[in-house]
Scaffold this active site. Structure first.
Site, PDB file in Angstrom:
ATOM      1  N   TRP A 102       0.821  -1.211   0.000  1.00  0.00           N
ATOM      2  CA  TRP A 102       0.000   0.000   0.000  1.00  0.00           C
ATOM      3  C   TRP A 102       0.850   1.253   0.000  1.00  0.00           C
ATOM      4  CZ3 TRP A 102      -4.490  -0.904  -1.774  1.00  0.00           C
ATOM      5  CH2 TRP A 102      -5.095  -2.140  -1.548  1.00  0.00           C
ATOM      6  N   ASP A 170      -1.016   6.614   6.548  1.00  0.00           N
ATOM      7  CA  ASP A 170      -2.157   5.776   6.197  1.00  0.00           C
ATOM      8  C   ASP A 170      -2.343   4.798   7.352  1.00  0.00           C
ATOM      9  OD1 ASP A 170      -3.972   3.929   5.245  1.00  0.00           O
ATOM     10  OD2 ASP A 170      -2.843   3.419   3.429  1.00  0.00           O
ATOM     11  N   LYS A 194     -11.919  -1.746   8.131  1.00  0.00           N
ATOM     12  CA  LYS A 194     -11.135  -2.715   8.889  1.00  0.00           C
ATOM     13  C   LYS A 194     -11.381  -2.581  10.386  1.00  0.00           C
ATOM     14  CE  LYS A 194      -7.658  -2.526   5.236  1.00  0.00           C
ATOM     15  NZ  LYS A 194      -8.011  -3.763   4.533  1.00  0.00           N
TER      16      LYS A 194
END
Length: 359
Positions: A102, A170, A194
């Site tokens: 990511w 992030d 999540k």
């Protein structure tokens, strides 16, 4: 109906209490005769939910007044582009610390929009650890990290970066899983699916002073200031996702806040890592011990044949989502906040039993 042992990486498990509360209010929220999904985002009933959710985030994360809390759409992936669009000016360089897939994706988007550099990386070792050698400068436009790496199962245990440049993170996969030194960061972003709620809303927490860096010629919806000025109500927000986020935040508060959740998460992770460590190599963990994630436990067995047998038998026993990411294979148990200790105990017992039958 019996609940599955849900180890999906995202969208992920939600607390049963939250789902049952939403179910009870689904067709008649707050005596409106409507579902929260049917309310106008300009209505008093919805605005109360919206503002309470912001207040809960501020309380749980201890967000100072100099920060804005925004509810955006487009997931973390849109943030990969919005961040350099807003904060990477000509003549500056954005610094990306690579710790997994990511962070690579975030860097890829920034490269389309300006100058970048890599200030640290563990890619050569297949992202088995969080980079220790970090090269940052006070002149960086910003420094970007990914706090937890879902695919490789690594996590920043502390944020060992010292710079006067804005630090951006992030935190999609570990926000609210532990206490957070919020003042260290200029901007945090997190897709909700999540730890915070269902997919559809992205939380952004940013210092108000960053708005000064945004160029005037950006499209309206891609400016953070647009959403800050209108309390994230410039256009229709994902109202149901924000309502669900509200319920999850209340659940976190009832379970001891980030401190209580952190202890619970450590206990869950230790159950699984202990099996790996005691297996004499039957289970092979991907992450180095000092970088292990309390959110994503990644491992392989001794052969691909055993991997597949493990996954097939686990599925038959009611375990869901244990396949590793398609890019790396193997196995992965995502044990976000809402995954119960009982599910982790059941997986531990299955792993021990599977080893006894197959070694």
């Amino acid at each position: 109906m019996k609940r599955a042992h849900n180890f999906n990486a995202g969208p992920a498990a939600l607390p049963l209490e939250v789902l049952e509360k939403a179910q009870s209010e689904l067709t008649n929220f707050n005596n409106t005769g409507m579902s929260v999904m049917e309310l106008s985002h300009r209505s008093k009933e919805y605005e109360e939910v919206h503002n309470e959710t912001i207040d809960l985030l501020k309380e749980l994360i201890r967000i100072p007044e100099e920060y804005d809390v925004l509810f955006l759409q487009g997931g973390a992936s849109l943030q990969f582009a919005m961040i350099p669009m807003n904060f990477l000016r000509e003549g500056q360089t954005a610094n990306y610390i690579l710790s997994g897939s990511w962070s690579e994706k975030a860097l890829k988007e920034a490269k389309l929009l300006g100058e970048t550099k890599i200030g640290g990386s563990s890619k050569e070792d297949n992202y088995t650890y969080i980079p220790n050698e970090i090269d940052v400068s006070d002149d960086d436009a910003y420094v970007h990290i990914t706090s937890n790496n879902t695919i490789f199962g690594t996590q920043w245990q502390d944020f060992h970066i010292e710079t006067k440049a804005p630090l951006i993170a992030d935190m999609s996969s570990d926000i609210l899983s532990r206490p957070l030194p919020i003042e260290k960061f200029s901007l945090i972003y997190a897709g909700a699916q999540k730890n915070l709620g269902p997919s559809g809303v992205t939380v952004v927490i940013m210092k108000k002073e960053l708005h000064e860096k945004t160029p005037e010629n950006l499209p309206t919806l891609l400016k953070y200031s647009t959403h800050a000025d209108k309390n994230s109500l410039y256009h229709t927000p994902p109202t149901f996702a924000i309502y669900m986020l509200n319920l999850v935040l209340k659940w976190v508060k009832e379970n001891g806040g980030p401190e209580g959740i952190e202890q619970r998460n450590k206990e869950k992770a230790e159950l699984l890592y202990d099996v790996i460590d005691r297996s004499n190599g039957f289970y092979i963990g991907h992450a180095e011990k000092e970088s292990r994630s309390n959110m994503n436990v990644t491992f392989n067995l001794q052969s691909e044949t055993l991997n597949q047998r493990f996954l097939e038998e686990a599925k038959e026993k009611g375990f869901v989502g244990l396949n590793g990411h398609r890019s790396v294979g193997g196995c992965r148990a995502s044990i976000y906040n809402a995954v119960t200790k009982e599910s982790c105990e059941a997986l531990r017992d299955f792993m021990i039993d599977f080893q006894n039958k197959n070694q």
